[in-house]
Design an enzyme around this catalytic site. Structure first.
Site, mmCIF file in Angstrom:
data_model
loop_
_atom_site.group_PDB
_atom_site.id
_atom_site.type_symbol
_atom_site.label_atom_id
_atom_site.label_comp_id
_atom_site.label_asym_id
_atom_site.label_seq_id
_atom_site.Cartn_x
_atom_site.Cartn_y
_atom_site.Cartn_z
ATOM 1 N N LEU B 73 -2.231 6.268 3.953
ATOM 2 C CA LEU B 73 -1.393 7.059 4.864
ATOM 3 C C LEU B 73 -1.952 8.436 5.201
ATOM 4 O O LEU B 73 -1.228 9.434 5.185
ATOM 5 C CB LEU B 73 0.031 7.210 4.289
ATOM 6 C CG LEU B 73 0.862 5.931 4.223
ATOM 7 C CD1 LEU B 73 2.172 6.181 3.472
ATOM 8 C CD2 LEU B 73 1.171 5.385 5.623
ATOM 9 N N ASN B 99 5.624 4.905 13.877
ATOM 10 C CA ASN B 99 5.653 4.283 12.552
ATOM 11 C C ASN B 99 5.710 5.397 11.521
ATOM 12 O O ASN B 99 4.896 6.328 11.555
ATOM 13 C CB ASN B 99 4.409 3.418 12.351
ATOM 14 C CG ASN B 99 4.393 2.732 10.993
ATOM 15 O OD1 ASN B 99 4.258 3.374 9.963
ATOM 16 N ND2 ASN B 99 4.526 1.420 10.999
ATOM 17 N N CYS B 129 3.955 -0.031 2.661
ATOM 18 C CA CYS B 129 2.561 0.372 2.507
ATOM 19 C C CYS B 129 2.109 0.107 1.070
ATOM 20 O O CYS B 129 2.694 0.646 0.130
ATOM 21 C CB CYS B 129 2.351 1.840 2.836
ATOM 22 S SG CYS B 129 0.621 2.323 2.590
ATOM 23 N N ILE B 190 3.906 -9.357 9.143
ATOM 24 C CA ILE B 190 3.862 -8.827 7.792
ATOM 25 C C ILE B 190 2.981 -7.585 7.720
ATOM 26 O O ILE B 190 2.029 -7.460 8.482
ATOM 27 C CB ILE B 190 3.304 -9.902 6.795
ATOM 28 C CG1 ILE B 190 1.903 -10.341 7.198
ATOM 29 C CG2 ILE B 190 4.237 -11.071 6.700
ATOM 30 C CD1 ILE B 190 1.209 -11.284 6.203
ATOM 31 N N GLY B 242 -0.076 -9.983 11.713
ATOM 32 C CA GLY B 242 -0.828 -10.422 10.548
ATOM 33 C C GLY B 242 -1.940 -11.345 11.004
ATOM 34 O O GLY B 242 -1.724 -12.539 11.179
ATOM 35 N N GLY B 264 -3.923 -5.900 15.199
ATOM 36 C CA GLY B 264 -4.512 -4.781 14.467
ATOM 37 C C GLY B 264 -5.973 -4.966 14.163
ATOM 38 O O GLY B 264 -6.853 -4.617 14.958
#
Lengths: 255, 303
Positions: B73, B99, B129, B190, B242, B264
């Site tokens: 993070l 987010n 996380c 996920i 995911g 992603g």
């Protein structure tokens, strides 16, 4: 221009040493925009991450770049299988390169596969620089003719003395500083070498810039994985090798 | 051209493809490849109350068809996000999902209160996380704490809330039901699966954090299964993610029950992955004579 992604033809491929390959890639736009110290990322078929490789040559007139890399694992092995005439998928030019400012004389220190990014600097500085290179042993030695062709003074070291002088680049660096103190030291290589070079530079009050390596994800500064501990505005800050580097002012880096 | 528009909790997306948090920063880097307006939405880098440097490097390791990361993070903090990044993002013509992550319920609340006063479109609450020692995943792995965070943020903002779920649980549908009951507008899943790699020469884990979150194509079948189970357990929309790397994956994910999808890790190899997925899905719908992408949601026909 910022970076672009594309597939470009490999117009020449040679082997410089065991598992060390030299690709010349035709990509005029990238060549025009690229600066010494910047890098590219190469897609390896079948692998989720691109492989970062520094620029060993930038030929703006002919619109080519030169990529010299060592096979380190399966991904680089895959890339090494590309042949002359094949297309290579790259994103480039990436990162911040060397800042030449008004430095008139330089010592370049390259260790192993950290040597390639020193070649474009030698082309700029010519006889106003000393190119010190270090390798494990004679069969690993690369790029010495390229350095000589620039007019730079070259000093070659091998750990076992099988070529050039026996010993580490740091000893050669001390001697060259004694002979003539440079305005700047540029270095790229394994971390213990970098640390040694930076310590010597500091002792002599010479500024130094270092090109660092870290495992990368996106290569463009979005995913933040390639963290490098630095000091920014007096505070510890995790910079990113792909975007803030790969070249850092060594005074900013926390070792 | 099929109608690609989807609506999640009253927010209209021009298409169902959102770039996933943590892989896309605040959009600035990928904008050099394509206009951000092509995207259905952007879920921004996980942002906390205060700025964070994250974990020590190495923070990434490659795995067969996947990636482990342990960034932890790293972000400039919510105030800087609101002042600098959000106004820029909001000018790009795409849905902006903030987010956020916290280390206490109070921190989630504090961030949501600040975002409530902005023009951000939605808030995605990261309770999953895996890379921070306290908070983060801890909230996402029990129904009680997941419900507690959801209830608190629900009271703190009128913005639509998406709860991002962890796959590192025994039954993800129970967590989904718990957050639905406390007023979540949607769930996204996920987040990454906890994983590890070891350098056999140094005998050290490759990640300095020892363990990290697995994403990429390797996790796609697990994600698909969890999205399918969750979509059958809750009434609120499910955003599926995911390992989506191709348009075919996107179609599969929506057939399983996702109302929208996030892309992603695939961006790292192919920066155009998200836009190619949009185009590929659209062409598929045309070939099949399907007028709207909404028509395929949850249309898998299980045996």
């Amino acid at each position: 221009m910022k970076y672009v992604q594309g597939k470009y033809p490999i117009i020449a491929k040679t082997t410089l040493a065991r598992e060390v390959y030299d690709f010349t890639v035709c990509c005029p736009k990238i060549a025009r925009a690229a600066e010494p110290g910047q890098f590219v990322t190469i897609a390896a078929d079948g692998f989720p991450l691109r492989r970062p490789v520094s620029l060993c040559g930038i030929d703006k007139e002919n619109g080519t770049i030169r990529l010299v890399f060592e096979v380190r694992g399966k991904g680089t092995k895959e890339i090494s299988g590309l042949r002359e005439g094949d297309m290579i998928d790259i994103i480039a030019p990436l990162g911040r390169g060397f800042r030449l400012k008004d430095y008139k004389t330089a010592i370049l220190v390259g260790g192993g596969i950290g040597t390639p990014p020193m070649v474009p600097l030698a082309k700029i500085y010519g006889e106003n620089c000393v190119a010190i290179s270090g390798f494990r042993s004679a069969p690993n030695v690369i790029l010495q003719e390229d350095f000589k062709a620039t007019g730079a003074k070259t000093v070659l070291c091998t750990d076992d003395g099988t070529m050039g002088r026996k010993g580490f680049v740091t000893e050669a660096l001390r001697e060259e500083i004694e002979i003539k103190k440079p305005d700047i030291i540029f270095a790229c290589g394994p971390s213990p070498m970098i640390k040694g070079v930076v310590d010597i530079a500091k002792e002599h009050g010479i500024p130094s810039q270092i090109s660092l390596e870290e495992r990368m994800g996106c290569g463009i500064g979005a995913c933040l994985v390639c963290a490098c501990r630095t000091v920014r505005n007096g505070e510890e800050f995790y910079a990113h090798v792909c975007q803030d580097g790969p070249v850092f002012e060594s005074k900013d880096v926390i070792f | 051209m099929a109608d690609m528009r989807v609506n999640i909790a009253g927010v209209e997306f021009k298409n169902p493809v959102i770039t996933a948090s943590g892989t896309f920063g605040y959009g600035r880097e990928y904008e050099h490849f394509f206009p951000l307006s092509k995207l259905g939405g952007i879920s921004t880098k996980g942002t906390t109350a205060e700025k964070r440097n994250g974990n020590l490097a190495p923070r990434i390791a490659e795995t067969p068809s996947g990636i482990l990361n342990s960034v932890g993070l790293q972000n400039p903090g919510i105030d800087k996000f609101i002042k600098v990044e959000l106004p820029n993002l909001k000018s790009k013509g795409t849905v902006i999902i903030a987010n956020i992550a916290g280390f206490s319920v109070d921190e989630y609340v504090k961030i949501c209160e600040k975002l409530d006063a902005t023009n951000v479109d939605m808030i995605e609450i990261n309770i999953s996380c895996p890379n921070v020692k306290h908070g983060g995943a801890a909230f996402g792995t029990s129904c009680q704490s997941a419900a507690e965070v959801t209830k608190a943020v629900r009271a703190a903002t009128k913005k639509p809330i998406i709860i991002k779920l962890s796959p590192n649980v025994t039954d993800i549908t129970e967590i989904a039901k718990a957050v639905e009951a406390e007023g979540a507008d949607a769930v996204s899943l996920i987040n990454t699966l906890l994983g590890m790699r070891i350098d056999i020469n140094s005998r050290r884990p490759i990640l300095k954090n020892n363990v990290g979150g697995l994403s990429g194509a390797a996790v796609f079948p697990v994600a698909l299964r969890m999205v399918w189970q969750t979509a059958n357990a809750v009434k609120i929309p499910v955003i599926g993610m995911g390992g989506i790397s191709t348009w075919e994956d996107g179609i599969e994910m929506m057939l399983a029950g996702a109302s929208a999808i996030q892309v992603g890790a695939a961006l790292f190899k192919n920066p155009f992955a998200a836009v190619e997925i949009i185009d590929g899905m659209n062409a598929y719908l045309d070939r099949k004579g399907i007028k709207s992408v909404n028509e395929i949601v949850k249309k898998v026909q299980p045996w």
